[in-house]
Design a protein around this motif. Sequence first.
Motif, PDB file in Angstrom:
ATOM      1  N   ASP A 595       0.884  -1.249  -0.066  1.00 30.14           N
ATOM      2  CA  ASP A 595      -0.192   0.009   0.082  1.00 30.14           C
ATOM      3  C   ASP A 595       1.006   1.333   0.171  1.00 30.14           C
ATOM      4  O   ASP A 595       0.645   2.178   0.605  1.00 30.14           O
ATOM      5  N   VAL A 596       2.087   1.202  -0.848  1.00 27.70           N
ATOM      6  CA  VAL A 596       2.745   2.224  -0.774  1.00 27.70           C
ATOM      7  C   VAL A 596       2.423   3.105  -2.285  1.00 27.70           C
ATOM      8  O   VAL A 596       2.379   2.606  -3.184  1.00 27.70           O
ATOM      9  N   LEU A 597       1.974   4.345  -2.090  1.00 27.60           N
ATOM     10  CA  LEU A 597       1.344   5.178  -3.048  1.00 27.60           C
ATOM     11  C   LEU A 597       2.391   5.584  -4.011  1.00 27.60           C
ATOM     12  O   LEU A 597       3.404   6.309  -3.554  1.00 27.60           O
ATOM     13  N   LEU A 598       1.997   5.616  -5.157  1.00 28.38           N
ATOM     14  CA  LEU A 598       2.954   5.903  -6.218  1.00 28.38           C
ATOM     15  C   LEU A 598       2.154   7.042  -7.168  1.00 28.38           C
ATOM     16  O   LEU A 598       1.088   6.515  -7.790  1.00 28.38           O
ATOM     17  N   LYS A 608       3.293  -2.519  -4.134  1.00 25.92           N
ATOM     18  CA  LYS A 608       4.036  -3.316  -3.319  1.00 25.92           C
ATOM     19  C   LYS A 608       5.437  -3.248  -3.541  1.00 25.92           C
ATOM     20  O   LYS A 608       5.761  -3.751  -4.789  1.00 25.92           O
ATOM     21  N   ILE A 609       6.415  -3.144  -2.405  1.00 22.53           N
ATOM     22  CA  ILE A 609       7.693  -3.183  -2.535  1.00 22.53           C
ATOM     23  C   ILE A 609       8.293  -4.371  -1.564  1.00 22.53           C
ATOM     24  O   ILE A 609       7.835  -4.471  -0.414  1.00 22.53           O
ATOM     25  N   THR A 610       9.079  -5.167  -2.399  1.00 23.99           N
ATOM     26  CA  THR A 610       9.461  -6.481  -1.686  1.00 23.99           C
ATOM     27  C   THR A 610      11.142  -6.410  -1.731  1.00 23.99           C
ATOM     28  O   THR A 610      11.652  -6.177  -2.846  1.00 23.99           O
ATOM     29  N   ASP A 632      -3.540  -4.745  -7.701  1.00 29.65           N
ATOM     30  CA  ASP A 632      -4.805  -4.363  -8.738  1.00 29.65           C
ATOM     31  C   ASP A 632      -5.944  -3.802  -8.163  1.00 29.65           C
ATOM     32  O   ASP A 632      -6.366  -3.853  -7.053  1.00 29.65           O
ATOM     33  N   GLY A 633      -6.646  -2.745  -8.748  1.00 30.67           N
ATOM     34  CA  GLY A 633      -7.877  -2.121  -8.170  1.00 30.67           C
ATOM     35  C   GLY A 633      -7.874  -1.206  -7.460  1.00 30.67           C
ATOM     36  O   GLY A 633      -8.639  -0.364  -7.188  1.00 30.67           O
ATOM     37  N   VAL A 634      -6.480  -0.754  -7.015  1.00 34.87           N
ATOM     38  CA  VAL A 634      -6.313   0.467  -6.010  1.00 34.87           C
ATOM     39  C   VAL A 634      -5.562   1.471  -7.119  1.00 34.87           C
ATOM     40  O   VAL A 634      -4.427   1.848  -6.892  1.00 34.87           O
TER      41      VAL A 634
END
Length: 912
Positions: A595-598, A608-610, A632-634
Motif C-alpha cells: 500500500d505504498v502510493l505512487l 507493493k515493494i519487496t 490491482d484495483g487500487v
Amino acid sequence: MTADTSSIAAPPQVDGSTIVGIGASAGGLEALELFFKSVPVASGFAFVVVQHLDPTHKAALVQLIQRSTPMPVVEIEDQMRVEKDHIYVIPPNRDLSIFSGRLHLLEPAERRGLRLPIDFFFRSLAQDQKERSVGVILSGMGSDGTLGLRAIKEMGGTVFAQAPGSAKFDSMPRSAIDAGFCDVIAAAEELGPKLVAVLRHLPGSRNSADLSVRDADRVGLDKVIVLLREQTGQDFSQYKKTTIYRRIERRMGLHQLIGINDYVRYLRNNPQEVTLLFKELLIGVTSFFRDPPMWEQLKEEILPALVAGQPQGGQIRAWTAGCSTGEEAYTLAMIFYEVLDAASPPVPLTLQIFATDLDKDAIDRARAGIFPDNIVAHVSEERLQKFFERDDRGYRIRGDIREMVIFAPQNMTMDPPFTRLDLVICRNVLIYLEPKLQKELLQLFHYCLNPRGILVLGNSETVAQCPDLFDSHAGKTRIYRRLDDLMRTSRVELPSTFGRVRTTSVATSNAPAPVTNLQTLADSLMLSSYCSPAVLTTASGDITYFGGKVGKYLEPAAGKANLSIFAMVRKRLGGALHAAFAKSVREKIPVTMSDVLLEADGREQSVKITVQPVMQPSELRELFLVLFADIDGVIRDQPGSQVEQVWAYADRIAELTEEVQQARSELQAAHEEMQTSQEELKSANEELQSTNEELQSTNEELTTSKEEMQSMNEELQTLNQELQAKVDELSEASDDMKNLLNNTEIAILFLDNNLKVRRFTNQTTRIIKLIPSDAGRSITDLVSVLDYPTMAQDVNDVLRTLCFHECQATTNDGRWFTVRIMPYRAHDNRIDGVVVTFVDISDSKKLEMTLRQTLAALQDRCSGQTIELETAKTLELLIQQAQVVLNKKLTDQSIELSVLKADLNTNKKNQP
C-alpha cells in the motif's frame, strides 16, 4: 639502491679497451705475480695497479711485476693515456684518478693518517667507465677498496676478488666478499683466465637509444620475473624492464651464456642462481652522509622546524624506505641528536626511525651496527668519537643511537606501510619502478605522512606524477612538503591492494566476461521465480542489474551518474524502500511494504515493494533483489470538487507527516549507527596502529634479544676457547711435572691429612706395593719392603709440628734410603698433607762399609806393630774424604727435592 645512471654513455676512450683496476696491500706482491702470470699477453685489457706503498721509500714494484709478464709495466706519470695490453703502477705517495681514459696523479690528502688510495681510484674508475668499470681485490690488510667496489656495482660494473683462503692476508678480500659486491671469487692464479673469459662475454656500453628490451627477449624476461616471484616471493613485474634486463645481461656474461632463453634454462637448473640474481637486483648502494647538501638542509631547516612543532615530551616518527645496510637511518639519527644537542633550552623529544629494506641480509648487517674502518672517508673525526665505539671488527654504532632505529624487512609494494609519520626518506628507489607504481607509492607516502609532513627523494626523482600531493621545499635538494587536498576523492590503494589487483588480473585474464555471466544468472533467477519488474543491488544499494520495465518506479537522478537505488527511486517510494531495505540487510530476511502510493500519469497507484536477500545461485549470494508490483484495483484519480480536494490534501498532509516522522526516525537511527560505526572504526584503526607498532617493537626486541644471545654465545665461545687453552697448558704442565718426577730417580709419595695416598711416582712402587687404584687408601694398609715401623707416627708428628723429619732406613733386600717427611703447603699457605721422599743411598752405604772394613783390616794387620804417624793420618784423611763425598751426594739430593717441591707448589697454584 641508487640513481640509475647507466643511460648516460661512457666517455669515449682512446682505443676502446676495458680498464681493470687492481687493489692490493700487504702480501699483495705474490698475488700480483700469480695473477699476471695467468693473464694472456694479448688480452686487450689495460691494468692499473694501486697498492699501499711507503711514501718515503722508492718502490720497486714495476721491476718485480715485470718478471711475471711480458706485457709492458710502467710507473704512472701525470696525464698518462691508458693503452691496452699495458700494466700501470701507482707511484709512492700519490693518489690516482682517471678521467676520459687518462690517469691523473694527486697529492694525497693526509686525513688522520689513514689513506684509502684504492677506494679513491675505484670511485674515479666507476664514474669514468660506468658499466665497463672492473675492480679486482687481492691480498691485503684492512678494508680499503670496499667502498670503491660499491661505486663500481652502482654503475653496473664487474667485481672480482681473491679467495680469502688463498690470500696471504685476507682482510681486504673478505671485506669485499662480506659486503656482497663480488661477482667472481677465485685464487689469484685462477682470476686472470676467469676475468678474461667473463669480460669478453659481458655486453659493451650502450647509449640510451639501445636500452630498450627487444621483443624477442621480452618473453624470456617475463619468464625470469616469474621464476623470481616463485622462489623469492617478490614481484618485479612493475620494475623497469631495461634495468632488470641489464642485470640479467651481466649474469649471462658471468656464466658465458649467449641468449636469455639459455639463461632461463640455467635458472631452472640452478635455483641458487635465482637468489644471486635477486641480490643483483637489490644492490644497495649507500653510505654515511651521502649527498651532504641534503643532510645539511635537514639539519639546519627541516628537523628544527619539526622539533619546534612537536609538544613537550612528544615523538618524531620517521621512515627510511630502502635503507640497505642502515647508513642512511643512522645518519638521520645522528643529525637528530645534533639538532637536539644544539637546542637551547633543551627539548625533551624522542625520534623513532623505522628502517626497512627488501634485502634481509642487508637488514641483518644494519641491525649489527658494525661498519668497516673506511667509513672515515664519509664520517668526520668528531662524529666518529661521538657516535661510534672502536672494536676489533671496525666501528660500532653507539647504543643510544642504535635504539632510535627499528629495522625490519619490508616490500613497500606488498606490505602494510607505517602511518602518522613526520618524515619519509625514500631515496633512489622510485627510479627503478614503472611510472604507474611510482604514482601509487607517492600516494601511499602522502597517506602515511602527517599534515605538513616531509618527503625526501633522491636527486633523480621527483613528485611530477602527483603534483597536487606535495610542494617542493626551497632549495635544490629533493625535499617536499605534504599538501592537504580537501577536494581529493580518489581512493588511496594500499600495498595489499596492489598485490591483490595484479594477482586477480593475471588469474582472471582468461575468464568469461563478468557482465555476461551476471546477466545469465540474473535472467535465470527472475524468469524462474518472478515476473514483476525488479533490480539486483549490493548490500549498499548500488544497482548491478535491471530486470523488466522499472522506469515506472525508478528514474535517473540529475547530476553525476549514480546507480544507487536510493538516488533513482521515485520520491513517494523512497521512505518505504529505505525502511524495507535496511531491515532486510540487517536481518537477512525478505521484507515487504504494501500500500505504498505512487503518483503516475495524474493518478495514484498503490504499489507493493519487496526486498529479499538472494540465496541461490551461489554466485549471486550477498546481493539483494528489489521487486516492484502494482496492487490491482487500487487506482485513484485526482480529486475534482473542492471538498474532495480538501480531504485529499488532508490525507496527503497526514501521509507526508507520517513519511517525515519515518524519515526522521530512519535518519536518527542512521546517524546513530554512523556515529557508532565511526567510533568503532576509529577505535579499530587506533588498535591496529597500536598493534602494528607493538609488533614492530616486539620484533625489534626479539631481534635485539637474538643479537644479545649471539653476542653472549660469542663471548662464551671465546671464554671456552680460553679455558680450553688453559686446560691444554695445565695438561702440558702436568705432563712435564710427571716426566720430571719420574726422571729424578727419587721416590715421592703424597699423603693427605688422613695419611691416605694422594699421588706417587713410579719409583715409589719399588719400596711400597702401590698400584694406581690404591689412591685414597691409608699408608698403614699398604705393604712396604722398608724397615720403618714408625713411619705413620713420624708423619703425624710432622703434621702436628710442621717441622720436617729425616732419617735413614733399610729394606729387607739390603737397600738403604734417606726418608724425608715434609709438610705439603697449598698456594694459600694451607697445610694439605705431607710429601715423603725416599732417596736411595745404598751406594754410599756400601762405600762407607767398605771403608770401615778396610780400616778394621788395617788395624788388625798392624796390631802389635808401630804404625807410622803418616800412615795413620793418611787412613784418617781417606775416611774424611769418603764422608765428604757422601755428604755432598746427600746435599745434592736435598737440593733436588727442594726444587721439586717448589715446582709442585707452582703447579698447584696454576690449577683452577
